[in-house]
Design a protein around this motif. Structure first.
Motif, PDB file in Angstrom:
ATOM      1  N   LEU A   8       0.871  -1.098   0.213  1.00  0.00           N
ATOM      2  CA  LEU A   8      -0.168   0.089   0.084  1.00  0.00           C
ATOM      3  C   LEU A   8       0.960   1.243   0.032  1.00  0.00           C
ATOM      4  N   ASP A   9       1.736   1.074   0.755  1.00  0.00           N
ATOM      5  CA  ASP A   9       3.121   2.492   0.947  1.00  0.00           C
ATOM      6  C   ASP A   9       3.604   2.733  -0.422  1.00  0.00           C
ATOM      7  N   ASP A  10       3.385   1.849  -1.416  1.00  0.00           N
ATOM      8  CA  ASP A  10       3.730   2.102  -2.673  1.00  0.00           C
ATOM      9  C   ASP A  10       3.066   2.728  -3.672  1.00  0.00           C
ATOM     10  N   LEU A  11       2.019   2.835  -3.387  1.00  0.00           N
ATOM     11  CA  LEU A  11       1.048   3.554  -4.368  1.00  0.00           C
ATOM     12  C   LEU A  11       0.565   4.816  -3.890  1.00  0.00           C
ATOM     13  N   ASP A  12       1.227   5.811  -4.492  1.00  0.00           N
ATOM     14  CA  ASP A  12       0.722   7.131  -3.913  1.00  0.00           C
ATOM     15  C   ASP A  12      -0.724   7.641  -3.978  1.00  0.00           C
ATOM     16  N   ILE A  13      -1.114   8.341  -3.247  1.00  0.00           N
ATOM     17  CA  ILE A  13      -2.555   8.892  -3.503  1.00  0.00           C
ATOM     18  C   ILE A  13      -2.607   9.748  -4.933  1.00  0.00           C
ATOM     19  N   GLY A  14      -3.527   9.207  -5.827  1.00  0.00           N
ATOM     20  CA  GLY A  14      -3.549   9.507  -6.838  1.00  0.00           C
ATOM     21  C   GLY A  14      -3.034   8.600  -8.125  1.00  0.00           C
ATOM     22  N   GLY A  15      -2.097   7.825  -7.514  1.00  0.00           N
ATOM     23  CA  GLY A  15      -1.403   7.098  -8.389  1.00  0.00           C
ATOM     24  C   GLY A  15      -2.113   5.855  -8.811  1.00  0.00           C
ATOM     25  N   ALA A  16      -1.435   5.206 -10.015  1.00  0.00           N
ATOM     26  CA  ALA A  16      -2.305   3.947 -10.638  1.00  0.00           C
ATOM     27  C   ALA A  16      -1.156   3.027 -11.095  1.00  0.00           C
ATOM     28  N   ILE A  17      -1.692   1.840 -11.092  1.00  0.00           N
ATOM     29  CA  ILE A  17      -0.715   0.761 -11.419  1.00  0.00           C
ATOM     30  C   ILE A  17      -1.691  -0.123 -12.389  1.00  0.00           C
ATOM     31  N   LYS A  18      -0.972  -0.316 -13.777  1.00  0.00           N
ATOM     32  CA  LYS A  18      -1.782  -1.202 -14.652  1.00  0.00           C
ATOM     33  C   LYS A  18      -1.228  -2.625 -14.594  1.00  0.00           C
ATOM     34  N   LEU A  19      -2.381  -3.576 -14.270  1.00  0.00           N
ATOM     35  CA  LEU A  19      -2.173  -4.962 -14.111  1.00  0.00           C
ATOM     36  C   LEU A  19      -2.254  -5.431 -16.014  1.00  0.00           C
ATOM     37  N   ASP A  20      -1.003  -6.216 -16.015  1.00  0.00           N
ATOM     38  CA  ASP A  20      -0.935  -6.678 -17.164  1.00  0.00           C
ATOM     39  C   ASP A  20      -1.775  -8.143 -17.702  1.00  0.00           C
ATOM     40  N   VAL A  21      -3.230  -8.082 -17.419  1.00  0.00           N
ATOM     41  CA  VAL A  21      -4.024  -9.131 -17.517  1.00  0.00           C
ATOM     42  C   VAL A  21      -4.879  -8.804 -18.741  1.00  0.00           C
ATOM     43  N   GLN A  22      -5.742  -9.895 -19.238  1.00  0.00           N
ATOM     44  CA  GLN A  22      -6.543  -9.851 -20.709  1.00  0.00           C
ATOM     45  C   GLN A  22      -7.926  -9.713 -19.877  1.00  0.00           C
ATOM     46  N   PRO A  23      -8.798  -8.584 -20.063  1.00  0.00           N
ATOM     47  CA  PRO A  23      -8.286  -7.272 -20.269  1.00  0.00           C
ATOM     48  C   PRO A  23      -7.690  -6.600 -19.215  1.00  0.00           C
ATOM     49  N   PRO A  24      -6.845  -5.588 -19.400  1.00  0.00           N
ATOM     50  CA  PRO A  24      -5.842  -5.029 -18.364  1.00  0.00           C
ATOM     51  C   PRO A  24      -6.935  -4.388 -17.199  1.00  0.00           C
ATOM     52  N   VAL A  25      -6.284  -4.278 -16.015  1.00  0.00           N
ATOM     53  CA  VAL A  25      -6.997  -3.893 -15.042  1.00  0.00           C
ATOM     54  C   VAL A  25      -5.949  -2.602 -14.405  1.00  0.00           C
ATOM     55  N   ALA A  26      -6.747  -1.548 -14.046  1.00  0.00           N
ATOM     56  CA  ALA A  26      -6.218  -0.360 -13.422  1.00  0.00           C
ATOM     57  C   ALA A  26      -6.296  -0.287 -12.057  1.00  0.00           C
ATOM     58  N   VAL A  27      -5.175  -0.433 -11.114  1.00  0.00           N
ATOM     59  CA  VAL A  27      -5.336  -0.377  -9.713  1.00  0.00           C
ATOM     60  C   VAL A  27      -5.162   1.191  -9.237  1.00  0.00           C
ATOM     61  N   ILE A  28      -6.034   2.013  -8.863  1.00  0.00           N
ATOM     62  CA  ILE A  28      -5.763   3.558  -8.621  1.00  0.00           C
ATOM     63  C   ILE A  28      -6.059   3.576  -7.242  1.00  0.00           C
ATOM     64  N   SER A  50      -5.383   3.941 -16.285  1.00  0.00           N
ATOM     65  CA  SER A  50      -4.363   4.229 -15.551  1.00  0.00           C
ATOM     66  C   SER A  50      -3.608   5.335 -15.585  1.00  0.00           C
ATOM     67  N   GLU A  51      -3.884   6.015 -16.907  1.00  0.00           N
ATOM     68  CA  GLU A  51      -2.835   7.309 -17.180  1.00  0.00           C
ATOM     69  C   GLU A  51      -3.787   8.375 -17.287  1.00  0.00           C
ATOM     70  N   GLY A  52      -4.871   8.122 -16.535  1.00  0.00           N
ATOM     71  CA  GLY A  52      -6.011   9.147 -16.437  1.00  0.00           C
ATOM     72  C   GLY A  52      -5.608  10.214 -15.132  1.00  0.00           C
ATOM     73  N   PHE A  53      -6.661  11.173 -14.830  1.00  0.00           N
ATOM     74  CA  PHE A  53      -6.153  12.051 -13.650  1.00  0.00           C
ATOM     75  C   PHE A  53      -7.278  11.835 -12.734  1.00  0.00           C
ATOM     76  N   VAL A  54      -6.664  11.573 -11.564  1.00  0.00           N
ATOM     77  CA  VAL A  54      -7.627  11.240 -10.359  1.00  0.00           C
ATOM     78  C   VAL A  54      -8.263  12.558  -9.625  1.00  0.00           C
ATOM     79  N   GLU A  55      -9.378  12.467  -9.543  1.00  0.00           N
ATOM     80  CA  GLU A  55     -10.033  13.563  -8.522  1.00  0.00           C
ATOM     81  C   GLU A  55     -10.898  13.133  -7.542  1.00  0.00           C
ATOM     82  N   GLY A  56     -10.689  13.358  -6.562  1.00  0.00           N
ATOM     83  CA  GLY A  56     -11.732  12.656  -5.289  1.00  0.00           C
ATOM     84  C   GLY A  56     -11.449  11.072  -5.363  1.00  0.00           C
ATOM     85  N   ASP A  57     -12.416  10.435  -5.504  1.00  0.00           N
ATOM     86  CA  ASP A  57     -12.219   9.099  -5.855  1.00  0.00           C
ATOM     87  C   ASP A  57     -13.111   8.805  -7.238  1.00  0.00           C
TER      88      ASP A  57
END
Ligand code: FES
Length: 103
Positions: A8-28, A50-57
């Motif tokens: 959890l500490d490795d994912l900043d507020i407003g950050g995202a990680i793309k999981l390379d599954v089919q179809p891909p999943v964004a963890v935000i 996952s390349e978008g802009f986070v605002e609120g939730d």
């Protein structure tokens, strides 16, 4: 299928990680600090949320700026009208896991 994402500490507020599954999943990580998982591909066209802009939730699509609620996957403004699929997130011992559901 359950996948370990990262600490959890490795994912900043407003950050995202793309999981390379089919179809891909964004963890935000929303601005509340909560972590969400949604299908990465916008339901309007071929853009990666996952390349978008986070605002609120919520996340804004980087291509045509539709907003999706991270919790429900529902779009809150056009041009997207179809929700993105959501996936269950679990925090276990400080690590983020995503239960990827299909079908
Ligand atoms: S591709 Fe996301 S709003 Fe158009």
């Amino acid at each position: 299928m359950r996948m370990k994402v990262c600490a959890l500490d490795d994912l900043d507020i407003g950050g995202a990680i793309k999981l390379d599954v089919q179809p891909p999943v964004a963890v935000i990580r929303g601005e509340s600090g909560d972590v969400f998982a949604i299908d990465d591909t916008c339901t309007h066209a071929d853009a990666s949320l996952s390349e978008g802009f986070v605002e609120g939730d919520a996340v804004e699509c980087p291509l045509h700026m539709a907003f999706f609620c991270l919790k429900s996957g529902q779009p809150s403004c056009p041009p997207a009208t179809v929700p993105v699929k959501t996936h269950r997130v679990e925090l276990i011992d400080g690590d983020i896991y995503v239960e990827i559901s299909r079908g």
